[in-house]
Enzyme design. Structure first.
Site, PDB file in Angstrom:
ATOM      1  N   HIS A  16     133.026   1.054  54.435  1.00  0.00           N
ATOM      2  CA  HIS A  16     133.777   1.697  53.362  1.00  0.00           C
ATOM      3  C   HIS A  16     134.218   0.696  52.294  1.00  0.00           C
ATOM      4  O   HIS A  16     134.966  -0.235  52.581  1.00  0.00           O
ATOM      5  CB  HIS A  16     135.006   2.369  53.978  1.00  0.00           C
ATOM      6  CG  HIS A  16     135.817   3.176  53.034  1.00  0.00           C
ATOM      7  ND1 HIS A  16     137.173   2.999  52.882  1.00  0.00           N
ATOM      8  CD2 HIS A  16     135.476   4.188  52.191  1.00  0.00           C
ATOM      9  CE1 HIS A  16     137.640   3.868  52.014  1.00  0.00           C
ATOM     10  NE2 HIS A  16     136.633   4.597  51.566  1.00  0.00           N
ATOM     11  N   GLU A  74     129.897   6.881  45.366  1.00  0.00           N
ATOM     12  CA  GLU A  74     130.815   7.943  44.961  1.00  0.00           C
ATOM     13  C   GLU A  74     131.055   7.906  43.454  1.00  0.00           C
ATOM     14  O   GLU A  74     131.478   6.882  42.911  1.00  0.00           O
ATOM     15  CB  GLU A  74     132.151   7.825  45.686  1.00  0.00           C
ATOM     16  CG  GLU A  74     133.130   8.922  45.258  1.00  0.00           C
ATOM     17  CD  GLU A  74     134.481   8.850  45.922  1.00  0.00           C
ATOM     18  OE1 GLU A  74     135.419   9.516  45.428  1.00  0.00           O
ATOM     19  OE2 GLU A  74     134.616   8.117  46.923  1.00  0.00           O
ATOM     20  N   HIS A  85     137.746   1.510  42.852  1.00  0.00           N
ATOM     21  CA  HIS A  85     138.220   2.760  43.438  1.00  0.00           C
ATOM     22  C   HIS A  85     139.261   3.466  42.589  1.00  0.00           C
ATOM     23  O   HIS A  85     139.137   4.648  42.263  1.00  0.00           O
ATOM     24  CB  HIS A  85     138.793   2.511  44.835  1.00  0.00           C
ATOM     25  CG  HIS A  85     139.353   3.749  45.464  1.00  0.00           C
ATOM     26  ND1 HIS A  85     140.680   4.128  45.310  1.00  0.00           N
ATOM     27  CD2 HIS A  85     138.777   4.706  46.226  1.00  0.00           C
ATOM     28  CE1 HIS A  85     140.893   5.255  45.959  1.00  0.00           C
ATOM     29  NE2 HIS A  85     139.755   5.631  46.519  1.00  0.00           N
ATOM     30  N   ASP A  93     132.594   3.051  44.841  1.00  0.00           N
ATOM     31  CA  ASP A  93     133.167   3.985  43.873  1.00  0.00           C
ATOM     32  C   ASP A  93     132.780   3.533  42.470  1.00  0.00           C
ATOM     33  O   ASP A  93     132.881   2.349  42.151  1.00  0.00           O
ATOM     34  CB  ASP A  93     134.691   4.006  43.987  1.00  0.00           C
ATOM     35  CG  ASP A  93     135.171   4.300  45.394  1.00  0.00           C
ATOM     36  OD1 ASP A  93     135.212   5.481  45.751  1.00  0.00           O
ATOM     37  OD2 ASP A  93     135.491   3.337  46.125  1.00  0.00           O
ATOM     38  N   GLU A 140     129.530   1.842  51.212  1.00  0.00           N
ATOM     39  CA  GLU A 140     130.032   2.884  50.308  1.00  0.00           C
ATOM     40  C   GLU A 140     130.724   2.222  49.130  1.00  0.00           C
ATOM     41  O   GLU A 140     131.297   1.131  49.280  1.00  0.00           O
ATOM     42  CB  GLU A 140     131.003   3.780  51.082  1.00  0.00           C
ATOM     43  CG  GLU A 140     131.541   4.983  50.314  1.00  0.00           C
ATOM     44  CD  GLU A 140     132.895   4.740  49.663  1.00  0.00           C
ATOM     45  OE1 GLU A 140     133.392   5.673  48.997  1.00  0.00           O
ATOM     46  OE2 GLU A 140     133.446   3.630  49.790  1.00  0.00           O
TER      47      GLU A 140
END
Length: 289
Positions: free
Chosen positions: A39, A149, A81, A68, A66
């Site tokens: 993450h 994301e 993020h 952002d 992962e």
């Protein structure tokens, strides 16, 4: 002769279908265990969403990470993020008069000046907020896979098209890379837009639709990715019972699982992936070390 012609046509049709459908993401039923996704990189061990964090994930042996993605004032896609730079950079010191320090209010050059590592540890002083282009090149260098994301798409009109254009320019929308890439968002409209723009790409909705809503989400999302504390084995089974846009059961990646007990519990629900700041802890808990 007729049989050969029929076989050739069938092969051509199957080949075309393969080009239109992404490579299936790893599923618990295939390996016996969920895929573990680092993450924001291995964010318990290096500053989140930085090149150092994905390097750390690679050194720990994790192929999936992962991140952002947001957009600067001058249109550069960057990996961060929060919609504010305050928590993970020294922006208050560098630009003290520009509160609330929103990403969208700073140019890429201004963000490139910021220290995005010292807040985490002095060992990472001087670490920068990466652009998405820089990030994708490091992912490629590390032979990693990406759960990307699109963050706060309501703040950045057209970010879906821009993200896909950049991914294409970096070579990440060819058949080889489609099996290494998933695009997700908390915005159903954003996920739907990505699916419509690039139907072959694997997409995921972040959240927990009700069971009766799953058929609607399955029109544009291949995975349903909820908070691990919000789900049960019954819910995961309900998700798996629905066929997604590429003719396969919907998958489930649960977030954010950081301790051994939770990892074992949620794995027992039959999820396909576990997203974790401490992927090594999750891997050890599942007995795959």
């Amino acid at each position: 002769m007729h049989a050969r012609v029929v076989a050739a046509i069938a092969a051509a049709v199957l080949g075309a279908a393969a080009l239109l459908s992404p490579t299936p993401v790893a599923r618990a039923g295939e390996s016996g265990e969920p895929t573990v996704i680092a993450h924001r990189g291995a964010s318990a061990y290096a500053p989140e969403n930085t090149l150092a964090s994905i390097d750390r994930a690679a050194k720990l042996g994790f192929s999936w990470v992962e991140n952002d993605v947001q957009r600067t004032k001058d249109g550069e896609l960057v990996v961060i993020h929060d919609d504010s730079l305050e928590r993970t950079t020294n922006v208050k010191n560098v630009f003290p008069d520009r509160a609330p320090w929103k990403v969208k209010d700073f140019t890429a050059a201004e963000i490139a000046r910021l220290d995005a590592g010292s807040w985490f540890s002095s060992a990472f002083a001087g670490t920068r907020v990466p652009t998405l282009s820089q990030y994708m090149r490091r992912i490629e260098h590390n032979h990693e896979k990406l759960l990307l994301e699109i963050k706060n798409p309501e703040l950045y009109p057209g970010i879906e098209q821009q993200t896909l254009k950049l991914l294409g320019n970096e070579g990440w929308l060819d058949q080889q890379h489609l099996g290494r890439l998933i695009v997700q968002s908390f915005s159903a409209d954003s996920v739907r837009t990505v699916h419509e723009l690039k139907p072959a790409l694997t997409t995921a909705y972040l959240g927990k639709p009700s069971v009766v809503q799953l058929q609607e989400y399955a029109r544009f999302a291949d995975l349903i990715n909820p908070s691990y504390g919000s789900i049960s084995k019954v819910y995961v089974c309900a998700v798996h019972a629905v066929e997604g846009p590429h003719g396969r059961p919907l998958g489930v990646f649960a977030w954010t699982v950081n301790d051994a007990a939770a990892a074992r519990t949620v794995s027992g629900y039959g999820v396909d992936g576990l997203i974790s700041n401490k992927p090594d802890v999750v891997r050890a808990a599942l007995g795959s070390d």
